[in-house]
Design a protein around this motif. Structure first.
Motif, PDB file in Angstrom:
ATOM      1  N   VAL A 150      -5.956  -1.163  -9.011  1.00  0.00           N
ATOM      2  CA  VAL A 150      -6.727  -0.237  -9.845  1.00  0.00           C
ATOM      3  C   VAL A 150      -8.084   0.060  -9.211  1.00  0.00           C
ATOM      4  CG1 VAL A 150      -7.796   0.124 -12.101  1.00  0.00           C
ATOM      5  CG2 VAL A 150      -5.550  -0.960 -11.955  1.00  0.00           C
ATOM      6  N   SER A 151      -8.745  -0.945  -8.701  1.00  0.00           N
ATOM      7  CA  SER A 151     -10.089  -0.760  -8.149  1.00  0.00           C
ATOM      8  C   SER A 151     -10.090   0.119  -6.908  1.00  0.00           C
ATOM      9  CB  SER A 151     -10.733  -2.112  -7.828  1.00  0.00           C
ATOM     10  OG  SER A 151     -10.009  -2.784  -6.819  1.00  0.00           O
ATOM     11  N   THR A 152      -9.007   0.094  -6.132  1.00  0.00           N
ATOM     12  CA  THR A 152      -8.929   0.925  -4.927  1.00  0.00           C
ATOM     13  C   THR A 152      -8.397   2.322  -5.211  1.00  0.00           C
ATOM     14  OG1 THR A 152      -6.705   0.070  -4.422  1.00  0.00           O
ATOM     15  CG2 THR A 152      -8.579  -1.066  -3.411  1.00  0.00           C
ATOM     16  N   GLY A 153      -7.938   2.558  -6.448  1.00  0.00           N
ATOM     17  CA  GLY A 153      -7.403   3.866  -6.783  1.00  0.00           C
ATOM     18  C   GLY A 153      -5.933   4.023  -6.470  1.00  0.00           C
ATOM     19  N   ASP A 154      -5.292   2.943  -5.977  1.00  0.00           N
ATOM     20  CA  ASP A 154      -3.862   3.026  -5.688  1.00  0.00           C
ATOM     21  C   ASP A 154      -3.036   3.083  -6.968  1.00  0.00           C
ATOM     22  OD1 ASP A 154      -3.897   3.007  -2.846  1.00  0.00           O
ATOM     23  OD2 ASP A 154      -4.405   0.887  -2.885  1.00  0.00           O
ATOM     24  N   ALA A 155      -3.570   2.566  -8.064  1.00  0.00           N
ATOM     25  CA  ALA A 155      -2.916   2.664  -9.371  1.00  0.00           C
ATOM     26  C   ALA A 155      -3.866   3.371 -10.328  1.00  0.00           C
ATOM     27  CB  ALA A 155      -2.558   1.285  -9.917  1.00  0.00           C
ATOM     28  N   ASP A 156      -3.312   4.181 -11.231  1.00  0.00           N
ATOM     29  CA  ASP A 156      -4.135   4.917 -12.193  1.00  0.00           C
ATOM     30  C   ASP A 156      -4.699   4.000 -13.270  1.00  0.00           C
ATOM     31  OD1 ASP A 156      -3.523   7.511 -11.026  1.00  0.00           O
ATOM     32  OD2 ASP A 156      -1.515   7.225 -11.839  1.00  0.00           O
ATOM     33  N   ALA A 157      -3.951   2.980 -13.628  1.00  0.00           N
ATOM     34  CA  ALA A 157      -4.370   2.040 -14.667  1.00  0.00           C
ATOM     35  C   ALA A 157      -3.623   0.734 -14.455  1.00  0.00           C
ATOM     36  CB  ALA A 157      -4.085   2.601 -16.058  1.00  0.00           C
ATOM     37  N   GLY A 158      -4.081  -0.307 -15.129  1.00  0.00           N
ATOM     38  CA  GLY A 158      -3.432  -1.593 -14.977  1.00  0.00           C
ATOM     39  C   GLY A 158      -3.385  -2.357 -16.281  1.00  0.00           C
ATOM     40  N   ILE A 159      -2.430  -3.260 -16.365  1.00  0.00           N
ATOM     41  CA  ILE A 159      -2.338  -4.184 -17.490  1.00  0.00           C
ATOM     42  C   ILE A 159      -2.420  -5.583 -16.889  1.00  0.00           C
ATOM     43  CG2 ILE A 159      -0.922  -5.054 -19.390  1.00  0.00           C
ATOM     44  CD1 ILE A 159       0.347  -2.303 -19.589  1.00  0.00           C
ATOM     45  N   GLY A 160      -3.550  -6.244 -17.124  1.00  0.00           N
ATOM     46  CA  GLY A 160      -3.771  -7.545 -16.510  1.00  0.00           C
ATOM     47  C   GLY A 160      -4.933  -8.255 -17.154  1.00  0.00           C
ATOM     48  N   ALA A 161      -5.796  -8.838 -16.325  1.00  0.00           N
ATOM     49  CA  ALA A 161      -6.962  -9.570 -16.826  1.00  0.00           C
ATOM     50  C   ALA A 161      -8.188  -9.157 -16.030  1.00  0.00           C
ATOM     51  CB  ALA A 161      -6.739 -11.080 -16.707  1.00  0.00           C
ATOM     52  N   LEU A 162      -9.271  -8.871 -16.716  1.00  0.00           N
ATOM     53  CA  LEU A 162     -10.478  -8.394 -16.049  1.00  0.00           C
ATOM     54  C   LEU A 162     -11.030  -9.422 -15.083  1.00  0.00           C
ATOM     55  CD1 LEU A 162     -12.620  -6.189 -15.784  1.00  0.00           C
ATOM     56  CD2 LEU A 162     -13.840  -7.242 -17.691  1.00  0.00           C
ATOM     57  N   ASP A 163     -10.885 -10.719 -15.407  1.00  0.00           N
ATOM     58  CA  ASP A 163     -11.464 -11.760 -14.564  1.00  0.00           C
ATOM     59  C   ASP A 163     -10.481 -12.333 -13.555  1.00  0.00           C
ATOM     60  OD1 ASP A 163      -9.785 -13.079 -16.249  1.00  0.00           O
ATOM     61  OD2 ASP A 163     -11.261 -14.538 -16.972  1.00  0.00           O
ATOM     62  N   ALA A 164      -9.333 -11.669 -13.356  1.00  0.00           N
ATOM     63  CA  ALA A 164      -8.344 -12.194 -12.419  1.00  0.00           C
ATOM     64  C   ALA A 164      -8.869 -12.202 -10.989  1.00  0.00           C
ATOM     65  CB  ALA A 164      -7.053 -11.377 -12.498  1.00  0.00           C
ATOM     66  N   ASP A 165      -9.691 -11.204 -10.642  1.00  0.00           N
ATOM     67  CA  ASP A 165     -10.303 -11.129  -9.324  1.00  0.00           C
ATOM     68  C   ASP A 165     -11.771 -10.789  -9.527  1.00  0.00           C
ATOM     69  OD1 ASP A 165     -11.201 -10.589  -6.770  1.00  0.00           O
ATOM     70  OD2 ASP A 165      -9.354  -9.608  -6.137  1.00  0.00           O
ATOM     71  N   PRO A 166     -12.659 -11.801  -9.574  1.00  0.00           N
ATOM     72  CA  PRO A 166     -14.071 -11.562  -9.875  1.00  0.00           C
ATOM     73  C   PRO A 166     -14.718 -10.533  -8.964  1.00  0.00           C
ATOM     74  CG  PRO A 166     -13.566 -13.908  -9.947  1.00  0.00           C
ATOM     75  CD  PRO A 166     -12.345 -13.224  -9.404  1.00  0.00           C
ATOM     76  N   ALA A 167     -14.263 -10.438  -7.707  1.00  0.00           N
ATOM     77  CA  ALA A 167     -14.855  -9.496  -6.773  1.00  0.00           C
ATOM     78  C   ALA A 167     -14.622  -8.053  -7.196  1.00  0.00           C
ATOM     79  CB  ALA A 167     -14.276  -9.723  -5.375  1.00  0.00           C
ATOM     80  N   MET A 168     -13.581  -7.824  -7.984  1.00  0.00           N
ATOM     81  CA  MET A 168     -13.240  -6.472  -8.418  1.00  0.00           C
ATOM     82  C   MET A 168     -13.819  -6.129  -9.786  1.00  0.00           C
ATOM     83  SD  MET A 168     -11.430  -5.273  -5.946  1.00  0.00           S
ATOM     84  CE  MET A 168     -10.578  -5.888  -4.491  1.00  0.00           C
ATOM     85  N   GLY A 169     -14.362  -7.126 -10.482  1.00  0.00           N
ATOM     86  CA  GLY A 169     -14.796  -6.922 -11.863  1.00  0.00           C
ATOM     87  C   GLY A 169     -15.798  -5.798 -12.030  1.00  0.00           C
ATOM     88  N   SER A 170     -16.751  -5.674 -11.104  1.00  0.00           N
ATOM     89  CA  SER A 170     -17.782  -4.648 -11.237  1.00  0.00           C
ATOM     90  C   SER A 170     -17.250  -3.246 -11.009  1.00  0.00           C
ATOM     91  CB  SER A 170     -18.918  -4.932 -10.243  1.00  0.00           C
ATOM     92  OG  SER A 170     -18.432  -4.869  -8.907  1.00  0.00           O
ATOM     93  N   LEU A 171     -16.048  -3.133 -10.441  1.00  0.00           N
ATOM     94  CA  LEU A 171     -15.454  -1.828 -10.156  1.00  0.00           C
ATOM     95  C   LEU A 171     -14.555  -1.341 -11.283  1.00  0.00           C
ATOM     96  CD1 LEU A 171     -14.408  -2.488  -6.441  1.00  0.00           C
ATOM     97  CD2 LEU A 171     -16.504  -1.392  -7.262  1.00  0.00           C
ATOM     98  N   LEU A 172     -14.361  -2.201 -12.294  1.00  0.00           N
ATOM     99  CA  LEU A 172     -13.382  -1.898 -13.338  1.00  0.00           C
ATOM    100  C   LEU A 172     -14.031  -1.819 -14.717  1.00  0.00           C
ATOM    101  CD1 LEU A 172     -10.636  -4.428 -12.206  1.00  0.00           C
ATOM    102  CD2 LEU A 172     -10.670  -1.978 -11.735  1.00  0.00           C
ATOM    103  N   LYS A 173     -13.382  -1.104 -15.607  1.00  0.00           N
ATOM    104  CA  LYS A 173     -13.724  -1.140 -17.020  1.00  0.00           C
ATOM    105  C   LYS A 173     -12.466  -1.548 -17.768  1.00  0.00           C
ATOM    106  CE  LYS A 173     -13.104   3.903 -17.412  1.00  0.00           C
ATOM    107  NZ  LYS A 173     -13.754   5.183 -17.828  1.00  0.00           N
ATOM    108  N   ALA A 174     -12.655  -2.262 -18.860  1.00  0.00           N
ATOM    109  CA  ALA A 174     -11.502  -2.873 -19.520  1.00  0.00           C
ATOM    110  C   ALA A 174     -11.558  -2.704 -21.022  1.00  0.00           C
ATOM    111  CB  ALA A 174     -11.422  -4.358 -19.178  1.00  0.00           C
TER     112      ALA A 174
END
Length: 306
Positions: A136-160
């Motif tokens: 989701v953070s790279t734009g390869d997927a339009d949306a995701g169903i997962g956990a915001l804290d699964a990858d802390p490095a990506m957290g700032s790039l996502l909204k949940a």
């Protein structure tokens, strides 16, 4: 000025790492691809490609390729939104989904969505929960169903947005002691599981880390027997007597009561969340909004807790 053709070229080159394959995908000559890359390098004043026996992108090339991927994804989503808004008959949607959600409520939600929007092409990527954030953070997927804290490095790039807020349950073989009383599950204290071989699904994500820190502070420690990626694997291990699986309530409540004993964990009560993930600053998508609506309706009607 950088053109869409140039962006598409560097994006494909970053994926294929081959001038020949990039040319084939773009239906142009290899020399045309080479000229495009040299034009970009001249415009930027930096090399984008390290040429040799094994082609690779430079740091600048990798950064531009990632940007190109996001730009192309945003453009495709915007065009799809325009098409859907104008005639309600077209569109594409790529959803990245963590294994547990993909194997539980997603199929029903997808069937509901496609019944309402039969001309929208939906692509599902079933993957580990940390991969959802990355796609989701790279734009390869339009949306995701997962956990915001699964990858802390990506957290700032996502909204949940929270889809599921549930507690953890223990799932054991039904031949073991304890369990249901008058049709209702009997809560189980965390201390009762000390010494039992535990089976965890997707332990890499932050919710597991937070849980064990909290339990450790309460003086409760466990023996982790196996860590697996698929909840179906954990369930089969339980059936084979290999341990006790810890699963979100929306999963545990749907296991076969003739084979398994499912109990909500208490003292402390633990919360488990599943999120709908989007990339920050991504253009609004009517198609993604409709999928989110279908997911929420499915969860409310078929997967709600007691």
């Amino acid at each position: 000025m950088t053109t869409l053709r140039q962006l598409r070229t560097v994006s494909l080159l970053g994926r294929t790492l081959s001038f020949t394959k990039t040319a084939e995908l773009m239906a142009v000559t290899q020399s045309a691809v080479s000229v495009t890359i040299r034009e970009l390098e001249s415009e930027l004043g930096l090399p984008l490609v390290v040429r040799g026996r094994a082609l690779r992108l430079t740091t600048a090339g990798e950064a531009l390729a990632e940007c190109a991927n996001r730009c192309q994804g945003d453009l495709e989503r915007t065009l799809d939104t325009i098409r859907v808004g104008s005639n309600g008959r077209q569109g594409r949607l790529h959803i990245a989904v963590a294994h547990v959600s993909a194997a539980t409520f997603l199929p029903s939600a997808l069937a509901l969505f496609q019944n309402r929007h039969p001309h929208v092409q939906v692509r599902i990527t079933d993957c580990p929960v940390e991969r959802v954030s990355q796609l989701v953070s790279t734009g390869d997927a339009d949306a995701g169903i997962g956990a915001l804290d699964a990858d802390p490095a990506m957290g700032s790039l996502l909204k949940a947005a929270v889809l599921v807020r549930d507690r953890l349950w223990a799932v054991r073989r039904s031949t073991e002691r304890g369990g249901r009383s008058a049709g209702r599950p009997t809560p189980l204290h965390w201390r009762k599981l000390q010494g039992a071989p535990l089976l965890l699904v997707g332990r890499v994500q932050g919710q597991w880390r937070n849980l064990f820190v909290r339990l450790d502070e309460a003086g409760i420690r466990f023996k982790i027997s196996q860590e697996v990626s698929l909840f179906a694997t954990a369930i089969e291990m339980v059936r084979s007597g290999l341990g006790v699986a810890l699963l979100p309530g929306f999963v545990a409540r749907h296991v076969d009561p003739d084979l398994y004993l499912a109990q909500p964990m208490i003292q402390p009560v633990t919360e488990w969340q599943v999120h709908w993930l989007l990339r920050r600053n991504m253009p609004a998508s009517a198609t993604a909004d409709e999928m989110l609506k279908a997911v929420k309706e499915t969860l409310e009607s078929d997967w709600a807790g007691p």
